[in-house]
Motif scaffolding. Structure first.
Motif, mmCIF file in Angstrom:
data_model
loop_
_atom_site.group_PDB
_atom_site.id
_atom_site.type_symbol
_atom_site.label_atom_id
_atom_site.label_comp_id
_atom_site.label_asym_id
_atom_site.label_seq_id
_atom_site.Cartn_x
_atom_site.Cartn_y
_atom_site.Cartn_z
ATOM 1 N N SER A 105 -4.083 5.706 1.897
ATOM 2 C CA SER A 105 -5.464 5.946 2.345
ATOM 3 C C SER A 105 -5.718 5.353 3.722
ATOM 4 C CB SER A 105 -6.460 5.382 1.331
ATOM 5 O OG SER A 105 -6.493 3.970 1.384
ATOM 6 N N GLU A 106 -4.900 4.398 4.138
ATOM 7 C CA GLU A 106 -5.014 3.794 5.462
ATOM 8 C C GLU A 106 -4.167 4.526 6.503
ATOM 9 O OE1 GLU A 106 -3.854 -0.270 4.908
ATOM 10 O OE2 GLU A 106 -5.645 -0.746 3.736
ATOM 11 N N GLY A 107 -3.448 5.558 6.067
ATOM 12 C CA GLY A 107 -2.629 6.327 6.992
ATOM 13 C C GLY A 107 -1.316 5.670 7.365
ATOM 14 N N ARG A 108 -0.852 4.728 6.546
ATOM 15 C CA ARG A 108 0.391 4.015 6.846
ATOM 16 C C ARG A 108 1.605 4.888 6.591
ATOM 17 N NH1 ARG A 108 -1.065 -1.501 6.285
ATOM 18 N NH2 ARG A 108 0.952 -2.103 7.096
ATOM 19 N N ARG A 109 2.727 4.545 7.215
ATOM 20 C CA ARG A 109 3.988 5.290 7.097
ATOM 21 C C ARG A 109 4.805 4.720 5.942
ATOM 22 N NH1 ARG A 109 6.868 7.090 12.026
ATOM 23 N NH2 ARG A 109 8.314 5.435 11.459
ATOM 24 N N ILE A 110 4.506 5.194 4.737
ATOM 25 C CA ILE A 110 5.104 4.633 3.535
ATOM 26 C C ILE A 110 5.597 5.747 2.610
ATOM 27 C CG2 ILE A 110 3.888 2.422 3.499
ATOM 28 C CD1 ILE A 110 2.495 5.154 1.443
ATOM 29 N N ALA A 111 6.407 5.329 1.633
ATOM 30 C CA ALA A 111 6.856 6.214 0.557
ATOM 31 C C ALA A 111 7.078 5.343 -0.659
ATOM 32 C CB ALA A 111 8.151 6.927 0.950
ATOM 33 N N ALA A 112 7.216 5.984 -1.815
ATOM 34 C CA ALA A 112 7.464 5.261 -3.059
ATOM 35 C C ALA A 112 8.597 5.929 -3.817
ATOM 36 C CB ALA A 112 6.208 5.223 -3.929
ATOM 37 N N ALA A 113 9.541 5.133 -4.262
ATOM 38 C CA ALA A 113 10.612 5.581 -5.145
ATOM 39 C C ALA A 113 10.356 4.890 -6.480
ATOM 40 C CB ALA A 113 11.980 5.183 -4.578
ATOM 41 N N LEU A 114 10.038 5.687 -7.502
ATOM 42 C CA LEU A 114 9.523 5.119 -8.756
ATOM 43 C C LEU A 114 10.380 5.483 -9.945
ATOM 44 C CD1 LEU A 114 5.818 6.169 -8.128
ATOM 45 C CD2 LEU A 114 6.832 3.924 -7.673
ATOM 46 N N LEU A 115 10.778 4.460 -10.698
ATOM 47 C CA LEU A 115 11.402 4.679 -11.995
ATOM 48 C C LEU A 115 10.275 4.770 -13.019
ATOM 49 C CD1 LEU A 115 14.325 2.087 -11.768
ATOM 50 C CD2 LEU A 115 14.446 4.571 -11.428
ATOM 51 N N PRO A 116 10.408 5.618 -14.025
ATOM 52 C CA PRO A 116 9.307 5.798 -14.982
ATOM 53 C C PRO A 116 9.069 4.560 -15.846
ATOM 54 C CG PRO A 116 11.238 7.024 -15.680
ATOM 55 C CD PRO A 116 11.555 6.467 -14.341
ATOM 56 N N VAL A 117 7.843 4.434 -16.313
ATOM 57 C CA VAL A 117 7.506 3.373 -17.263
ATOM 58 C C VAL A 117 7.842 3.876 -18.652
ATOM 59 C CG1 VAL A 117 5.708 2.362 -15.817
ATOM 60 C CG2 VAL A 117 5.098 4.110 -17.449
ATOM 61 N N SER A 118 8.097 2.938 -19.558
ATOM 62 C CA SER A 118 8.435 3.340 -20.927
ATOM 63 C C SER A 118 7.195 3.398 -21.797
ATOM 64 C CB SER A 118 9.443 2.372 -21.513
ATOM 65 O OG SER A 118 9.002 1.030 -21.377
#
Length: 118
Positions: A105-118
């Motif tokens: 929402s702040e326009g930052r240069r980011i990404a997320a690599a997410l393993l699922p929750v159980s």
């Protein structure tokens, strides 16, 4: 207190998550995912550095969600990304999803690599 609605323009927020899935910009994705402001899709997990490394020059930080509990990422994974100029922040997947959305929402240069929750 004044509440302000968060807007993401054309970016891809993480809407929700549950056992084995993430909902990103209205689309349900099962298993591990790689989420960027412009795309979301499957991720091969901690053995897969190709997906995150393809983001070199487009992101500054990758949030790695380790599932339900926080854990260390493999040294080779962290080293490969940091050598390419991508910072790696490790947390559990719920915290990574929330942090991703705030910085998105702040326009930052980011990404997320997410393993699922159980």
């Amino acid at each position: 207190m004044r509440l302000t609605e968060v807007t993401y323009d054309n970016a891809q927020p993480i809407d929700s998550y549950g056992p084995g899935f993430f909902r990103v910009a209205g689309q349900v994705l099962h298993g591990a995912v790689l989420v960027t402001p412009w795309d979301a899709g499957p991720w091969g997990g901690l053995d897969d550095t190709a997906g995150p490394l393809a983001l070199v020059g487009r992101i500054d930080v990758l949030f790695v969600g380790m599932g339900t509990e926080i854990a260390h990422v493999p040294v080779a994974f962290r080293s490969a990304l940091e050598a390419a100029g991508i910072g790696v922040e490790v947390m559990n997947s719920p915290a990574a999803a929330r942090t991703y959305n705030v910085l998105l929402s702040e326009g930052r240069r980011i990404a997320a690599a997410l393993l699922p929750v159980s």
